[in-house]
Design an enzyme around this catalytic site. Structure first.
Site, PDB file in Angstrom:
ATOM      1  N   PHE A 140       0.865  -1.183   0.000  1.00 23.99           N
ATOM      2  CA  PHE A 140       0.000   0.000   0.000  1.00 23.99           C
ATOM      3  C   PHE A 140       0.897   1.226   0.000  1.00 23.99           C
ATOM      4  CE2 PHE A 140      -2.292   3.603   1.653  1.00 23.99           C
ATOM      5  CZ  PHE A 140      -3.455   3.546   0.898  1.00 23.99           C
ATOM      6  N   ASP A 225       9.163   2.660   2.350  1.00 20.36           N
ATOM      7  CA  ASP A 225       7.988   3.473   2.663  1.00 20.36           C
ATOM      8  C   ASP A 225       7.710   3.309   4.157  1.00 20.36           C
ATOM      9  OD1 ASP A 225       5.490   4.499   3.128  1.00 20.36           O
ATOM     10  OD2 ASP A 225       4.575   3.678   1.313  1.00 20.36           O
ATOM     11  N   LYS A 254       2.375  10.991   7.516  1.00 19.64           N
ATOM     12  CA  LYS A 254       1.509  10.731   8.666  1.00 19.64           C
ATOM     13  C   LYS A 254       1.996  11.408   9.960  1.00 19.64           C
ATOM     14  CE  LYS A 254      -1.174   6.998   6.831  1.00 19.64           C
ATOM     15  NZ  LYS A 254      -0.784   5.903   5.956  1.00 19.64           N
TER      16      LYS A 254
HETATM   17  C1  LIG Z   1      -0.998   6.017   4.450  1.00 21.00           C
HETATM   18  C2  LIG Z   1       0.100   5.468   3.636  1.00 21.00           C
HETATM   19  C3  LIG Z   1       0.487   6.042   2.418  1.00 21.00           C
HETATM   20  C4  LIG Z   1      -0.267   7.186   1.778  1.00 21.00           C
HETATM   21  O1  LIG Z   1      -0.343   8.312   2.560  1.00 21.00           O
HETATM   22  P1  LIG Z   1      -1.500   9.403   2.272  1.00 21.00           P
HETATM   23  O2  LIG Z   1      -1.147  10.547   3.166  1.00 21.00           O
HETATM   24  O3  LIG Z   1      -2.800   8.752   2.610  1.00 21.00           O
HETATM   25  O4  LIG Z   1      -1.403   9.756   0.828  1.00 21.00           O
HETATM   26  C5  LIG Z   1       1.574   5.508   1.755  1.00 21.00           C
HETATM   27  N1  LIG Z   1       2.242   4.448   2.245  1.00 21.00           N
HETATM   28  C6  LIG Z   1       1.898   3.844   3.407  1.00 21.00           C
HETATM   29  C7  LIG Z   1       2.690   2.693   3.901  1.00 21.00           C
HETATM   30  C8  LIG Z   1       0.800   4.324   4.126  1.00 21.00           C
HETATM   31  O5  LIG Z   1       0.428   3.698   5.253  1.00 21.00           O
END
Ligand SMILES: *Cc1c(COP(=O)(O)O)cnc(C)c1O
Length: 400
Positions: A140, A225, A254
């Site tokens: 994701f 990520d 985040k």
């Molecule tokens: C939440 C998330 C994203 C995307 O972040 P947004 O601020 O919602 O665009 C990307 N990678 C991971 C692992 C995430 O948990």
């Protein structure tokens, strides 16, 4: 107006791209949230780990208010006095040479992908337009068209084609799958050290280290990520630290703002982020002084309040207590720090009904991938608050 009124309005006027629990929050503090009817909840989701520092942390809110009264947006046409300090502080904290600020996580991922492609052409010498990026099964990384192009989740793509080419999927946690996919045009491998949305999936011990070595050998950028797993969630500042590695690129978002503002960033060295020249890439709001001031304070709170250590210690405690619950529904409990997934048996009818029952009892969690309940409270949580949650979790898991 009460809960039902708000839900009716949102259902009528808002697009239905989410299926939230029927709780309408109107204020929050620390680990607690209150709904419009005055009911109190313990938050065990922390906005998908964006509020690791707890809701409305007084220091972060003060930084927000103070900066909001000075200047909020300069655009990058001009400079401001917050971005340089955020860049310096993040680099000093993480040991990278440069950072590039964006807003949402997805934008930071896109930035890393662009950096990797350009690095591939300009530094590695891959022919123009031929750079290949490897991604993982069940990843994701956000919701843009390019990012869903490499999703392996049917629903994330359905109806949204045509997709961006140049990506190839390797099996998460399988080193041979990675080795087999690398060729001379491969520029990067993008991976979540722990897969959050997939259901708190942890790769086999040593996998990340081996994957990093394979990438190094083939001159492929190893990009993690850490948008959800990073900034203390896993019990380390970054989840990759468990494997003792240093990725070439780290993507954060985040909790970078403590949930007070969308702030994301890509961290790397000059060799990679140095490929960007003025005009190559940008964002009107990226690096704005309001976001930068908030992020500076949010990172200081994380470090000065020892939230990373708290996540490590209380995560261990929470997981051990969860595993003592004698429930016929529980298949597996896994996690690192306060990043915990409880997988239920297929026969238990899905995690949603357990989350709804927990909400009734004042504990807010969200199911992920049908059968998994994610427990990821703000990292400011105390042992007594975990004990309080455990009473209700136990009750609910002993249901039929
Ligand atoms: C939440 C998330 C994203 C995307 O972040 P947004 O601020 O919602 O665009 C990307 N990678 C991971 C692992 C995430 O948990």
């Amino acid at each position: 107006m009460n809960t039902r009124d708000y839900i009716a309005i949102e259902e009528q006027f808002g697009a239905h791209n989410y299926h939230p629990l029927d709780v309408v929050v109107d204020h929050a503090e620390g680990v607690y949230m209150w709904d419009v009817d005055g009911k109190k909840y313990l938050d065990c989701l922390a906005a998908y780990s964006a509020v690791n520092q707890g809701h409305c942390h007084p220091r972060i809110i003060k930084a927000l208010k103070d900066q909001a009264e000075k200047v909020t947006l300069t655009s990058r046409a001009f400079r401001n006095d917050q971005l340089p300090l955020l860049a310096k502080e993040l680099c000093e904290l993480t040991g990278y040479e440069m950072m590039l600020p964006m807003n949402s996580g997805a934008e930071a991922v896109e930035t890393a992908l662009k950096a990797a492609r350009k690095w591939g052409e300009k530094v590695k010498g891959v022919p123009q337009g031929k750079g290949k990026i490897l991604t993982c099964s069940n990843n994701f990384a956000g919701r843009t068209i390019t990012i869903v192009s490499f999703s392996t989740e049917e629903q994330y793509k359905d109806g949204f084609g045509p997709f961006t080419p140049g990506f190839e999927t390797v099996e998460y946690g399988n080193i041979d799958s990675l080795k087999a996919a690398i060729d001379e045009n491969t520029v990067a491998f993008l991976i979540e050290p722990i897969q959050g949305e997939a259901g708190i999936i942890i790769p086999p011990d040593g996998y990340l280290k081996e994957a990093k070595e394979v990438c190094e050998k083939h001159n492929v950028l190893f990009m993690t990520d850490e948008i959800q797993s990073g900034l203390g969630r896993s019990g380390k500042l970054f989840a990759f630290e468990y494997d003792g590695i240093r990725p070439d690129v780290v993507i954060i978002g985040k909790a970078l703002s403590g949930g007070c503002y969308p702030v994301s960033a890509v961290l790397s060295d000059k060799e990679v982020l140095g490929v960007f020249n003025p005009g190559d890439h940008g964002s009107t709001f990226g690096g704005n002084p309001l976001g930068a001031a908030i992020a500076r304070e949010a990172v200081k709170v994380l470090i000065e309040e020892n939230l990373v250590e708290n996540s490590f210690e209380l995560g261990k405690y929470f997981r051990s207590k969860l595993s003592e619950i004698p429930s016929k529904h529980v298949k597996e409990i896994r996690g690192k720090g306060l990043f915990i997934g409880m997988e239920l048996n297929e026969s238990s009818g899905g995690a949603r009904r357990f989350c709804e029952a927990l909400a009734e009892r004042g504990i807010l969690c969200k199911e992920t991938h049908t059968h998994v309940i994610r427990f990821a409270p703000p990292l400011v949580i105390k042992k007594e608050e975990i004990d309080e949650a455990l009473i209700h979790i136990k009750d609910v898991l002993l249901m039929d």
